[in-house]
Design an enzyme around this catalytic site. Structure first.
Site, PDB file in Angstrom:
ATOM      1  N   TRP A 515     -20.096  26.464   4.490  1.00  0.00           N
ATOM      2  CA  TRP A 515     -20.008  25.000   4.365  1.00  0.00           C
ATOM      3  C   TRP A 515     -18.672  24.423   4.834  1.00  0.00           C
ATOM      4  O   TRP A 515     -18.216  23.406   4.337  1.00  0.00           O
ATOM      5  CB  TRP A 515     -20.295  24.537   2.932  1.00  0.00           C
ATOM      6  CG  TRP A 515     -21.563  25.072   2.406  1.00  0.00           C
ATOM      7  CD1 TRP A 515     -22.827  24.697   2.765  1.00  0.00           C
ATOM      8  CD2 TRP A 515     -21.731  26.115   1.457  1.00  0.00           C
ATOM      9  NE1 TRP A 515     -23.760  25.434   2.096  1.00  0.00           N
ATOM     10  CE2 TRP A 515     -23.116  26.315   1.284  1.00  0.00           C
ATOM     11  CE3 TRP A 515     -20.844  26.898   0.727  1.00  0.00           C
ATOM     12  CZ2 TRP A 515     -23.641  27.266   0.422  1.00  0.00           C
ATOM     13  CZ3 TRP A 515     -21.365  27.857  -0.136  1.00  0.00           C
ATOM     14  CH2 TRP A 515     -22.738  28.030  -0.276  1.00  0.00           C
ATOM     15  N   HIS A 516     -18.072  25.084   5.797  1.00  0.00           N
ATOM     16  CA  HIS A 516     -16.796  24.594   6.330  1.00  0.00           C
ATOM     17  C   HIS A 516     -16.978  23.986   7.716  1.00  0.00           C
ATOM     18  O   HIS A 516     -16.080  24.047   8.554  1.00  0.00           O
ATOM     19  CB  HIS A 516     -15.771  25.733   6.383  1.00  0.00           C
ATOM     20  CG  HIS A 516     -15.402  26.259   5.040  1.00  0.00           C
ATOM     21  ND1 HIS A 516     -14.618  27.372   4.855  1.00  0.00           N
ATOM     22  CD2 HIS A 516     -15.718  25.814   3.788  1.00  0.00           C
ATOM     23  CE1 HIS A 516     -14.454  27.600   3.559  1.00  0.00           C
ATOM     24  NE2 HIS A 516     -15.126  26.672   2.892  1.00  0.00           N
ATOM     25  N   TYR A 517     -18.125  23.404   7.949  1.00  0.00           N
ATOM     26  CA  TYR A 517     -18.373  22.808   9.263  1.00  0.00           C
ATOM     27  C   TYR A 517     -17.491  21.565   9.464  1.00  0.00           C
ATOM     28  O   TYR A 517     -17.121  20.883   8.521  1.00  0.00           O
ATOM     29  CB  TYR A 517     -19.855  22.487   9.458  1.00  0.00           C
ATOM     30  CG  TYR A 517     -20.498  21.618   8.401  1.00  0.00           C
ATOM     31  CD1 TYR A 517     -20.496  20.238   8.513  1.00  0.00           C
ATOM     32  CD2 TYR A 517     -21.148  22.191   7.296  1.00  0.00           C
ATOM     33  CE1 TYR A 517     -21.099  19.438   7.553  1.00  0.00           C
ATOM     34  CE2 TYR A 517     -21.755  21.405   6.331  1.00  0.00           C
ATOM     35  CZ  TYR A 517     -21.722  20.038   6.471  1.00  0.00           C
ATOM     36  OH  TYR A 517     -22.318  19.238   5.519  1.00  0.00           O
ATOM     37  N   HIS A 518     -17.161  21.321  10.724  1.00  0.00           N
ATOM     38  CA  HIS A 518     -16.197  20.272  11.053  1.00  0.00           C
ATOM     39  C   HIS A 518     -16.406  19.848  12.501  1.00  0.00           C
ATOM     40  O   HIS A 518     -17.204  20.430  13.229  1.00  0.00           O
ATOM     41  CB  HIS A 518     -14.770  20.783  10.837  1.00  0.00           C
ATOM     42  CG  HIS A 518     -14.488  22.085  11.542  1.00  0.00           C
ATOM     43  ND1 HIS A 518     -14.840  23.302  11.007  1.00  0.00           N
ATOM     44  CD2 HIS A 518     -13.905  22.362  12.737  1.00  0.00           C
ATOM     45  CE1 HIS A 518     -14.496  24.274  11.833  1.00  0.00           C
ATOM     46  NE2 HIS A 518     -13.935  23.734  12.899  1.00  0.00           N
TER      47      HIS A 518
END
Length: 580
Positions: A515-518
C-alpha cells in the site's frame, strides 16, 4: 493431534492474498476528540467562502489543514467518515478488518490493478494512517535533499507529528528474534530504536500506543484553531472550478462537492492573492480529480466528455507501487501479535520486516483471517475474470474448517525501494467515487526483480539464523517454506512448479502490495517544487502523488511531515505578502 506433514499442508492451504503491514506503536487512548469544527456535509450551506480549500482529509490533508487554520479560514473536504468510534480502525486486535470490509460505508475502498494485484485506497478522515500497519520511520537525508526541502523545517515538522502519533513499540520474542536474525545475517550495524532511516537493523516507531490503540493523521487536527477550520465528512469533490479569461492562465477559484443525500454545494475562495485550492486526495484521488476537473491527457478528457482546461499528458503518469514478497514461517511455539517493528535496511535496495500473530493468520476475534484474508486478497495476481466472489466465499469456508494450529506463525517480508518500474491511471467514469483503472507494471524493470531476489535471500538467512531457531521447525526446509507460500491454494495465482528453485519466479508469483503506491502528479511533471500545478494558478497538490520514489521504509511519516511542512511554508508566504 494433526500429523506434522498434514499440518503444514493446512498451513499452505491458508496462505493467501494477504500480508498487510508496516508497523506498530503505543500511548494514550485515542478517544473521540469531539472536534467542534467537524460536521456532515449535509449541514453545509449551498455556497461558502474560505481562504484555503483542501480536498482530501488524509495523511497529508489533516496536518496541512491544522497548520493553515492558525491564521486563515480553511475548509477540509473528506469523502469518507470519521475514524473515531470504529474499533476496526482504532484497535490493533482488529487489524485487517477494515481492509477486508467491502461494504459501501467501509473506510477502505478496494481496487484491483490491471496487474491483478488486489489493493485498497482510504475513504476516511485520516486516510491511509487509519488502515496501515502503523510503522513510523522518517525519510533519509538524501531524500530530503533531493526533494529540495529545508532540512531544519523538515525535522521540526517530523517532531510536530511525532508528539501526537508516534511511539516506541514494546519488542517481544518474535520481533526480537527477527532483529537478532537480521544482525546475524549481516544487516549491520544495529542502530537500536530510532525514527531515522539508517542502513543496518533498527527498531522503528509505530502509531499504535502501548494499549494497542491506533493514532492517525486525524489526531493532528487537535493542533487546529477551531475558529479557523471547517471539516466536512462524506463530501466527495466532483470537480475544481476555474476562471478562464482570454490568454491568461486558468485560475482555480472553487470546488463543487456533494453531500450524502446527493445535493450539490459550492465552496469558493475568498478574494486574496494568497488564497488557494489544495488537492491532497492521495496517489489515486489527486490525479483523478485533476482529470475530472479538465487537467490531464486530452484524449482521456474528451473520451469522458470533460471540458479541457489544460492538456497535461503527465497527469496520471509515473504511478508506482512498491512490490512486497514474503515467506510464511509456521512456529512450533505461540507468538505474540505484532505488526512491523523491526526493519533491516540493506544497501541493495530492499527492506526486511516481519509481522506475526493471530491477526495475520485468521485467529483474531474479527474472523476475517487477517493477512490470510481472501477478502483482502493480497497475493492475487490472478486474471480479473477468475477473481470471482464465489471463489472468495469458498476460500473463506475452507479456512473455517482448519484447526487453530494452522495459523500459528508469522511472516518475514521484503519490500523493494523505489521502485523503478512505473505505470499509469486512466479514468473509468466522471464519478469521483469510482476507482480509476490503475497499472503499476510490477517488476517490469529487471532491476526491481533483482532487488526482490536479493531480499528473499536475506530472508532465508534470517530464517536459518541461530537467533530465529526457536520459531522454526527443523524439519521444514527453506525450499518447503517457499513452496508453501508459492503454492497456496487460497489465492488463485497460476502455479509454477519451479517457484522454490527460481527466486525470480517466486517473486513474480507471490507479488503483493504494501500500500505504498505513489505518483500521478509528480514534481517537475505536474507540479513544481512548491507543489503548484504547472500551467494554472491558485492550485497545488500536496501528498504522495507528487513522489517519484516512496520515502524511507514506510511513507506515512513523511506524508504527514509534508502536510505540516507545506502548511508552515504557506503561512510564511502569506505573512510576507501581507507585509509587502
Amino acid at each position: 493431534m494433526v500429523p506434522f506433514s498434514g499440518w503444514w499442508r493446512m498451513v499452505a492451504a491458508v496462505l493467501n492474498a494477504a500480508l498487510l503491514f508496516h508497523g506498530a506503536s503505543f500511548a494514550q487512548t485515542p478517544t473521540d476528540p469531539g472536534y467542534s469544527f467537524m460536521h456532515q456535509a449535509t449541514t453545509a450551506p449551498p455556497v461558502s467562502y474560505y481562504d484555503y480549500i483542501i480536498v482530501g482529509g488524509g495523511t497529508a490533508g489533516c496536518p496541512l489543514a491544522a497548520t493553515l487554520s492558525q491564521q486563515s479560514s480553511v475548509l477540509l473536504l473528506e469523502r469518507g467518515g470519521s475514524p473515531y468510534g470504529n474499533t476496526n480502525i482504532t484497535d490493533l486486535s482488529a487489524f485487517g478488518a477494515a481492509l477486508s470490509d467491502l461494504s459501501p460505508t467501509s473506510p477502505s475502498q478496494r481496487f484491483v490493478s490491471t496487474d491483478g494485484v488486489v489493493n485498497a485506497r482510504a475513504r476516511v478522515l485520516g486516510g491511509g494512517s487509519c488502515l496501515n500497519a502503523g510503522f513510523y520511520s522518517r525519510a533519509d537525508a538524501a531524500y530530503v535533499k533531493l526533494s529540495g526541502w529545508d532540512a531544519g523545517l523538515v525535522n521540526e515538522s517530523y517532531r510536530w507529528v511525532e508528539k501526537v502519533v508516534a511511539f516506541q513499540p514494546p519488542l517481544k520474542k518474535w520481533q526480537t528474534a527477527v532483529r537478532d536474525g537480521l544482525v546475524e545475517a549481516g544487516i549491520l550495524p544495529y542502530n537500536g530504536f530510532t525514527y531515522d532511516h539508517l542502513y543496518g537493523t533498527k527498531v522503528g516507531g509505530t502509531i499504535f500506543d502501548n494499549d494497542g490503540h491506533r493514532h492517525t493523521a486525524a489526531d493532528l487536527l487537535r493542533y487546529a484553531k477551531p475558529s479557523g477550520l471547517t471539516v466536512l465528512l462524506h463530501a466527495p469533490v466532483h470537480k475544481i472550478l476555474f476562471n478562464i479569461q482570454g490568454g491568461s492562465k486558468p485560475k482555480a477559484h472553487g470546488v463543487l462537492f456533494a453531500d450524502a443525500n446527493g445535493f450539490s454545494h459550492r465552496a469558493y475562495l475568498k478574494r486574496g492573492s494568497s488564497n488557494e485550492i489544495i488537492v491532497s486526495s492521495g496517489a489515486l484521488g489527486s490525479p483523478q480529480l485533476l482529470m475530472l476537473s479538465g487537467i490531464g491527457p486530452i484524449k482521456q478528457l474528451k473520451a469522458h466528455d470533460i471540458t479541457v482546461v489544460l492538456d497535461q499528458p503527465m497527469v496520471g503518469v509515473g504511478m508506482s507501487d512498491n512490490p512486497m514478497n514474503a515467506v510464511f514461517v509456521p512456529s512450533p511455539q505461540p507468538v505474540e501479535v505484532s505488526l512491523i517493528q523491526v526493519v533491516g535496511i540493506t544497501h541493495n535496495g530492499t527492506y526486511i520486516e516481519s509481522a506475526c500473530g493471530e491477526n495475520f493468520a485468521g485467529g483474531a476475534r474479527t474472523q476475517d483471517y487477517g493477512m490470510f484474508s481472501p477478502q483482502i486478497g493480497q497475493l492475487s495476481t490472478v486474471p480479473p475474470k477468475q477473481r470471482t466472489q464465489e471463489a472468495i466465499d469458498k476460500a473463506v469456508e475452507d479456512m473455517k474448517a482448519l484447526p487453530q494450529s494452522a495459523f500459528v506463525g508469522g511472516f518475514i517480508l521484503e519490500k523493494i525501494m523505489g521502485p523503478i518500474s512505473t505505470g499509469h491511471i486512466e479514468l473509468t467514469s466522471r464519478n469521483p467515487n469510482d476507482n480509476p483503472t490503475v497499472t503499476f507494471n510490477y517488476f517490469k524493470d529487471p532491476r526491481d526483480l533483482q532487488r526482490c531476489v536479493d531480499g528473499i535471500k536475506i530472508i532465508e538467512k534470517v530464517i536459518e539464523s541461530k537467533a530465529f531457531s526457536s520459531f522454526r521447525f527443523d524439519s521444514l526446509s527453506i525450499v518447503a517454506l517457499l513452496n508453501m507460500t508459492a503454492s497456496s491454494p487460497v489465492n488463485l495465482l497460476p502455479k509454477h512448479a519451479n517457484a522454490s528453485r527460481s527466486l525470480e519466479q517466486f517473486c513474480r508469483d507471490t507479488v503483493m502490495t504494501i500500500w505504498h503506491y505513489h505518483g500521478g502528479c509528480q514534481v517537475a511533471r505536474v507540479v513544481n517544487r512548491d507543489y503548484k500545478v504547472i500551467g494554472v494558478d491558485a492550485l497545488r497538490v500536496i501528498d504522495g502523488s507528487t513522489f517519484r520514489n516512496s520515502p524511507g521504509t514506510n511513507p506515512q511519516a513523511t506524508v504527514m511531515m509534508l502536510g505540516r511542512y507545506m502548511g508552515v511554508k504557506l503561512l510564511r508566504e502569506r505573512l510576507a505578502a501581507n507585509e509587502a
